[in-house]
Design an enzyme around this catalytic site. Structure first.
Site, PDB file in Angstrom:
ATOM      1  N   GLY A  43       0.773  -1.240   0.000  1.00 51.82           N
ATOM      2  CA  GLY A  43       0.000   0.000   0.000  1.00 51.82           C
ATOM      3  C   GLY A  43       0.801   1.285   0.000  1.00 51.82           C
ATOM      4  O   GLY A  43       0.351   2.302  -0.518  1.00 51.82           O
ATOM      5  N   ASP A  99       0.297   3.240   4.173  1.00 52.17           N
ATOM      6  CA  ASP A  99      -0.704   3.985   3.423  1.00 52.17           C
ATOM      7  C   ASP A  99      -1.762   4.595   4.331  1.00 52.17           C
ATOM      8  O   ASP A  99      -2.120   5.747   4.197  1.00 52.17           O
ATOM      9  CB  ASP A  99      -1.351   3.104   2.334  1.00 52.17           C
ATOM     10  CG  ASP A  99      -1.882   1.765   2.856  1.00 52.17           C
ATOM     11  OD1 ASP A  99      -1.735   1.481   4.059  1.00 52.17           O
ATOM     12  OD2 ASP A  99      -2.443   1.004   2.049  1.00 52.17           O
ATOM     13  N   ASP A 102      -5.942   2.587  10.143  1.00 51.00           N
ATOM     14  CA  ASP A 102      -7.376   2.333  10.315  1.00 51.00           C
ATOM     15  C   ASP A 102      -7.598   1.791  11.720  1.00 51.00           C
ATOM     16  O   ASP A 102      -7.621   2.551  12.684  1.00 51.00           O
ATOM     17  CB  ASP A 102      -7.851   1.378   9.214  1.00 51.00           C
ATOM     18  CG  ASP A 102      -9.353   1.128   9.239  1.00 51.00           C
ATOM     19  OD1 ASP A 102     -10.060   1.800  10.010  1.00 51.00           O
ATOM     20  OD2 ASP A 102      -9.826   0.261   8.492  1.00 51.00           O
ATOM     21  N   LYS A 131      -7.773   7.286   9.395  1.00 57.69           N
ATOM     22  CA  LYS A 131      -9.228   7.271   9.542  1.00 57.69           C
ATOM     23  C   LYS A 131      -9.580   7.688  10.958  1.00 57.69           C
ATOM     24  O   LYS A 131      -8.997   7.187  11.921  1.00 57.69           O
ATOM     25  CB  LYS A 131      -9.786   5.868   9.274  1.00 57.69           C
ATOM     26  CG  LYS A 131      -9.931   5.554   7.812  1.00 57.69           C
ATOM     27  CD  LYS A 131     -10.726   4.282   7.598  1.00 57.69           C
ATOM     28  CE  LYS A 131     -10.616   3.863   6.141  1.00 57.69           C
ATOM     29  NZ  LYS A 131     -11.197   2.550   5.864  1.00 57.69           N
ATOM     30  N   PHE A 152     -14.322   3.636   2.679  1.00 61.82           N
ATOM     31  CA  PHE A 152     -13.298   2.810   2.053  1.00 61.82           C
ATOM     32  C   PHE A 152     -12.758   3.514   0.824  1.00 61.82           C
ATOM     33  O   PHE A 152     -13.483   3.827  -0.112  1.00 61.82           O
ATOM     34  CB  PHE A 152     -13.862   1.436   1.671  1.00 61.82           C
ATOM     35  CG  PHE A 152     -12.770   0.457   1.381  1.00 61.82           C
ATOM     36  CD1 PHE A 152     -12.093  -0.180   2.415  1.00 61.82           C
ATOM     37  CD2 PHE A 152     -12.366   0.209   0.073  1.00 61.82           C
ATOM     38  CE1 PHE A 152     -11.052  -1.061   2.152  1.00 61.82           C
ATOM     39  CE2 PHE A 152     -11.321  -0.661  -0.196  1.00 61.82           C
ATOM     40  CZ  PHE A 152     -10.662  -1.301   0.848  1.00 61.82           C
ATOM     41  N   VAL A 153     -11.470   3.784   0.835  1.00 59.47           N
ATOM     42  CA  VAL A 153     -10.863   4.555  -0.246  1.00 59.47           C
ATOM     43  C   VAL A 153      -9.862   3.716  -1.034  1.00 59.47           C
ATOM     44  O   VAL A 153      -9.296   2.751  -0.517  1.00 59.47           O
ATOM     45  CB  VAL A 153     -10.156   5.814   0.319  1.00 59.47           C
ATOM     46  CG1 VAL A 153     -11.153   6.769   0.954  1.00 59.47           C
ATOM     47  CG2 VAL A 153      -9.080   5.438   1.339  1.00 59.47           C
ATOM     48  N   ASP A 159      -5.713  -0.288  -2.262  1.00 54.13           N
ATOM     49  CA  ASP A 159      -6.405  -1.233  -3.132  1.00 54.13           C
ATOM     50  C   ASP A 159      -7.750  -1.697  -2.608  1.00 54.13           C
ATOM     51  O   ASP A 159      -8.051  -1.586  -1.417  1.00 54.13           O
ATOM     52  CB  ASP A 159      -5.546  -2.481  -3.318  1.00 54.13           C
ATOM     53  CG  ASP A 159      -5.547  -3.365  -2.054  1.00 54.13           C
ATOM     54  OD1 ASP A 159      -5.175  -2.862  -0.985  1.00 54.13           O
ATOM     55  OD2 ASP A 159      -5.953  -4.537  -2.136  1.00 54.13           O
ATOM     56  N   ARG A 165      -4.668   0.358  -7.320  1.00 52.05           N
ATOM     57  CA  ARG A 165      -3.457   0.946  -6.717  1.00 52.05           C
ATOM     58  C   ARG A 165      -2.822   1.988  -7.625  1.00 52.05           C
ATOM     59  O   ARG A 165      -2.189   2.918  -7.156  1.00 52.05           O
ATOM     60  CB  ARG A 165      -2.421  -0.147  -6.429  1.00 52.05           C
ATOM     61  CG  ARG A 165      -2.799  -1.124  -5.322  1.00 52.05           C
ATOM     62  CD  ARG A 165      -1.561  -1.875  -4.860  1.00 52.05           C
ATOM     63  NE  ARG A 165      -1.870  -3.099  -4.128  1.00 52.05           N
ATOM     64  CZ  ARG A 165      -2.102  -3.156  -2.819  1.00 52.05           C
ATOM     65  NH1 ARG A 165      -2.076  -2.057  -2.107  1.00 52.05           N
ATOM     66  NH2 ARG A 165      -2.361  -4.301  -2.232  1.00 52.05           N
TER      67      ARG A 165
HETATM   68  P1  IMP Z   1      -5.437  -1.482  10.122  1.00 46.37           P
HETATM   69  O1  IMP Z   1      -4.567  -2.631  10.518  1.00 46.37           O
HETATM   70  O2  IMP Z   1      -6.897  -1.749  10.383  1.00 46.37           O
HETATM   71  O3  IMP Z   1      -4.984  -0.145  10.654  1.00 46.37           O
HETATM   72  O4  IMP Z   1      -5.425  -1.423   8.555  1.00 46.37           O
HETATM   73  C1  IMP Z   1      -4.340  -1.001   7.851  1.00 46.37           C
HETATM   74  C2  IMP Z   1      -4.342  -1.595   6.464  1.00 46.37           C
HETATM   75  O5  IMP Z   1      -5.669  -1.877   6.015  1.00 46.37           O
HETATM   76  C3  IMP Z   1      -3.779  -0.604   5.500  1.00 46.37           C
HETATM   77  O6  IMP Z   1      -2.382  -0.740   5.385  1.00 46.37           O
HETATM   78  C4  IMP Z   1      -4.532  -0.906   4.228  1.00 46.37           C
HETATM   79  O7  IMP Z   1      -3.836  -1.896   3.488  1.00 46.37           O
HETATM   80  C5  IMP Z   1      -5.851  -1.456   4.682  1.00 46.37           C
HETATM   81  N1  IMP Z   1      -6.935  -0.443   4.652  1.00 46.37           N
HETATM   82  C6  IMP Z   1      -7.564   0.130   5.706  1.00 46.37           C
HETATM   83  N2  IMP Z   1      -8.503   1.004   5.293  1.00 46.37           N
HETATM   84  C7  IMP Z   1      -8.461   0.980   3.944  1.00 46.37           C
HETATM   85  C8  IMP Z   1      -9.207   1.681   2.906  1.00 46.37           C
HETATM   86  O8  IMP Z   1     -10.093   2.531   3.136  1.00 46.37           O
HETATM   87  N3  IMP Z   1      -8.849   1.386   1.627  1.00 46.37           N
HETATM   88  C9  IMP Z   1      -7.893   0.478   1.296  1.00 46.37           C
HETATM   89  N4  IMP Z   1      -7.172  -0.188   2.223  1.00 46.37           N
HETATM   90  C10 IMP Z   1      -7.460   0.059   3.531  1.00 46.37           C
HETATM   91 MG    MG Z   2      -4.461  -3.223   1.304  1.00 46.59          MG
END
Ligand code: IMP
Ligand code: MG
Length: 180
Positions: A43, A99, A102, A131, A152-153, A159, A165
């Site tokens: 990402g 990237d 979340d 986020k 979701f972006v 991706d 991407r």
């Molecule tokens: P986390 O572990 O929930 O913080 O998620 C992080 C990973 O989830 C990021 O590195 C992204 O690959 C993916 N991700 C989270 N939100 C999005 C989104 O809105 N679009 C695309 N990928 C996302």
């Molecule tokens: Mg991803």
């Protein structure tokens, strides 16, 4: 691909202008230090390439490949590492690039492993997007490009099922496109 998007949140020029600011801040903060960047693949690829070319400091670059999604738009909750050994970052000033922040599980797992298996002098986090959601992990990023809502972006490295991407901008997918 553009037709699959509901809206564009950040145009290419907007992203690049923000990268100018982020890079200037990072350059200022790490002046005189030897920076080690760890990019989280896939990402952060576009973000990494555009950001690092704006940082005129000597630095080392390493990459980590992890997966927390398995095709959909919701994190699976488990973070899988694709390499056995963590990069050698003992006594180094480390900046992790990802990237998006979340739930925080991905970066929490990465920082946890780096701290338990290695001995970095400092460890900071830089994300393109953050986020504004209730995080399942207590984690804050030191550098943030843009804050977004709970949508979701895709694009500019982000991706949906490994697609989008290569879009040069960031946008929100249309509802019909997401089969969650
Ligand atoms: P986390 O572990 O929930 O913080 O998620 C992080 C990973 O989830 C990021 O590195 C992204 O690959 C993916 N991700 C989270 N939100 C999005 C989104 O809105 N679009 C695309 N990928 C996302
Ligand atoms: Mg991803």
């Amino acid at each position: 691909m553009r037709d699959d998007l509901e809206t564009i949140l950040f145009h290419e020029q907007t992203i690049h202008s923000r990268l100018d600011e982020l890079a200037a801040q990072i350059t200022e903060d790490y002046r005189g230090k030897e920076l080690t960047v760890i990019a989280v693949l896939n990402g952060s690829l576009m973000f990494m390439a555009d950001l690092l070319r704006r940082i005129p400091l000597p630095l080392k670059l390493d990459c980590l490949r992890v997966a927390s999604y398995h095709g959909g738009i919701a994190s699976s909750g488990t973070v899988t590492f694709h390499q056995l050994a963590m990069p050698d970052i003992d006594n180094r000033d480390v900046l992790i690039l990802d990237d998006i922040l979340d739930s925080g599980r991905t970066l929490d797992a990465i920082c946890g492993r780096l701290r338990s298996e290695r001995n970095p002098r400092s460890l900071r986090i830089c994300v393109l997007l953050e986020k504004k959601v209730a995080r399942s992990k207590e984690l804050t990023a030191d550098y943030v490009g843009f804050e977004i809502g709970n949508e979701f972006v895709v694009g500019y490295g982000l991706d949906y099922g490994e697609h989008y991407r290569n879009l040069p901008f960031i946008g929100v997918l249309r509802e019909g496109v997401v089969d969650a």
